[in-house]
Design a protein around this motif. Structure first.
Motif, PDB file in Angstrom:
ATOM      1  N   UNK A  42       0.830  -1.204   0.000  1.00 38.03           N
ATOM      2  CA  UNK A  42       0.000   0.000   0.000  1.00 38.03           C
ATOM      3  C   UNK A  42       0.866   1.257   0.000  1.00 38.03           C
ATOM      4  N   UNK A  43       1.880   1.288   0.859  1.00 36.97           N
ATOM      5  CA  UNK A  43       2.774   2.458   0.917  1.00 36.97           C
ATOM      6  C   UNK A  43       3.491   2.629  -0.417  1.00 36.97           C
ATOM      7  N   UNK A  44       4.012   1.534  -0.968  1.00 38.29           N
ATOM      8  CA  UNK A  44       4.688   1.618  -2.271  1.00 38.29           C
ATOM      9  C   UNK A  44       3.737   2.129  -3.343  1.00 38.29           C
ATOM     10  N   UNK A  45       2.525   1.609  -3.366  1.00 38.65           N
ATOM     11  CA  UNK A  45       1.536   2.026  -4.374  1.00 38.65           C
ATOM     12  C   UNK A  45       1.201   3.511  -4.243  1.00 38.65           C
ATOM     13  N   UNK A  46       0.979   3.971  -3.016  1.00 35.63           N
ATOM     14  CA  UNK A  46       0.585   5.367  -2.810  1.00 35.63           C
ATOM     15  C   UNK A  46       1.718   6.335  -3.129  1.00 35.63           C
ATOM     16  N   UNK A  47       2.962   5.885  -2.995  1.00 33.03           N
ATOM     17  CA  UNK A  47       4.092   6.752  -3.317  1.00 33.03           C
ATOM     18  C   UNK A  47       4.413   6.770  -4.802  1.00 33.03           C
ATOM     19  N   UNK A  94      -2.524   9.411  -8.720  1.00 34.31           N
ATOM     20  CA  UNK A  94      -3.698   9.832  -7.948  1.00 34.31           C
ATOM     21  C   UNK A  94      -3.885   8.902  -6.751  1.00 34.31           C
ATOM     22  N   UNK A  95      -3.104   9.096  -5.665  1.00 35.88           N
ATOM     23  CA  UNK A  95      -3.203   8.176  -4.528  1.00 35.88           C
ATOM     24  C   UNK A  95      -4.493   8.372  -3.726  1.00 35.88           C
ATOM     25  N   UNK A 113       2.935  11.577   0.403  1.00 32.70           N
ATOM     26  CA  UNK A 113       4.019  12.536   0.136  1.00 32.70           C
ATOM     27  C   UNK A 113       3.923  13.771   1.025  1.00 32.70           C
ATOM     28  N   UNK A 114       2.767  13.995   1.603  1.00 28.63           N
ATOM     29  CA  UNK A 114       2.581  15.168   2.458  1.00 28.63           C
ATOM     30  C   UNK A 114       3.423  15.070   3.732  1.00 28.63           C
ATOM     31  N   UNK A 115       3.855  13.857   4.076  1.00 28.83           N
ATOM     32  CA  UNK A 115       4.704  13.692   5.263  1.00 28.83           C
ATOM     33  C   UNK A 115       6.095  14.292   5.077  1.00 28.83           C
ATOM     34  N   UNK A 116       6.407  14.773   3.866  1.00 29.10           N
ATOM     35  CA  UNK A 116       7.674  15.503   3.658  1.00 29.10           C
ATOM     36  C   UNK A 116       7.708  16.776   4.480  1.00 29.10           C
ATOM     37  N   UNK A 117       6.546  17.365   4.709  1.00 30.71           N
ATOM     38  CA  UNK A 117       6.471  18.630   5.428  1.00 30.71           C
ATOM     39  C   UNK A 117       6.558  18.376   6.933  1.00 30.71           C
TER      40      UNK A 117
END
Length: 195
Positions: A124-129, A133-134, A139-143
Motif C-alpha cells: 500500500x505504501x509503495x503504491x501510494x508513493x 492519484x493516490x 508525500x505530504x509527510x515531507x512537510x
C-alpha cells in the motif's frame, strides 16, 4: 468535517467545528457508561437497537440540511490502493481481535493474516508513493510541520483513548466487574484527577 466545511457558511464555521468537537468529546464519555448500563440491565443487543431512532434522526437532518455536491469529473480512483488498504486493515483487525483467544501465533491463520497485514501495508505504501492519484497522499509527510502535528495527535489520542479501551478489558476480564462498573470507575477517576 469536510461536509461541515461545504455546508456551513464561512462565518459560522467555527461554531460548527466546536459542535463537532463537543460531540467527539461527549460521545466517548457518555457512550460507554450508557452501553454498560444497558448491557447490565437489559441485553447487549439493546446497544445496537438504541441506534435505530438515532439513525432516523440523522437521516432527517441529512436530507434536510446537506446539499448535493457535484462529483469531480475526470479524477481517477486508485482502486489498487483502496483494495490494498481494505485487505490490510481487515487482516489487522482480525489479528488484533482473535489473536489473544487463539494464543497469538500458535494458530496458522493468525500467522497468515499477520503476513498479509505486513505485506499489504508495504505494498500500500509503495503504491501510494508511486501512483499519480493516490487514495492517501503519503508525500505530504515531507512537510515537517504536518508530520509533527500528526505525531502529536497520535500521542494525544493514544493517551486520551487508550485507557478507555484498556481499562474496561482489565476490569472485566481480570477483576470480574460487570459491564457498567469499569466505565463508572473511569468517570470517577477523571473527576478526581481534575480536582
Amino acid at each position: 468535517q469536510a461536509i461541515l466545511i461545504e455546508t456551513w457558511p464561512s462565518e459560522d464555521l467555527g461554531m460548527a467545528m466546536a459542535m463537532f468537537g463537543m460531540g467527539a468529546v461527549l460521545g466517548p464519555l457518555i457512550g460507554p457508561v450508557l452501553g454498560g448500563y444497558i448491557t447490565d440491565h437489559f441485553s447487549w443487543r439493546w446497544c445496537f437497537y438504541i441506534n435505530i431512532p438515532m439513525a432516523f434522526i440523522a437521516i432527517f437532518f441529512i436530507t434536510t440540511f446537506i446539499r448535493h455536491t457535484p462529483p469531480e469529473r475526470g479524477r481517477k480512483v486508485d482502486w489498487w490502493g483502496l483494495l490494498l488498504l481494505a485487505v490490510s486493515v481487515a487482516s489487522l483487525q482480525i489479528v488484533l481481535e482473535r489473536g489473544e483467544k487463539e494464543d497469538w501465533f500458535a494458530t496458522t491463520y493468525i500467522i497468515v493474516l499477520t503476513a498479509v497485514t505486513v505485506i499489504g501495508w508495504l505494498c500500500f505504501v509503495w503504491r501510494e508513493l508511486t501512483t499519480e492519484h493516490p487514495v492517501v497522499n503519503l508525500r505530504i509527510f515531507r512537510h515537517r510541520s504536518f508530520t509533527l502535528g500528526i505525531f502529536t495527535t497520535l500521542l494525544f489520542g493514544r493517551g486520551m483513548f487508550g485507557s478507555v479501551f484498556v481499562y474496561p478489558l482489565m476490569f472485566q476480564n481480570l477483576l470480574g466487574f460487570t459491564a457498567a462498573q469499569p466505565e463508572l470507575v473511569l468517570r470517577i477517576e477523571i473527576i478526581l484527577a481534575r480536582r
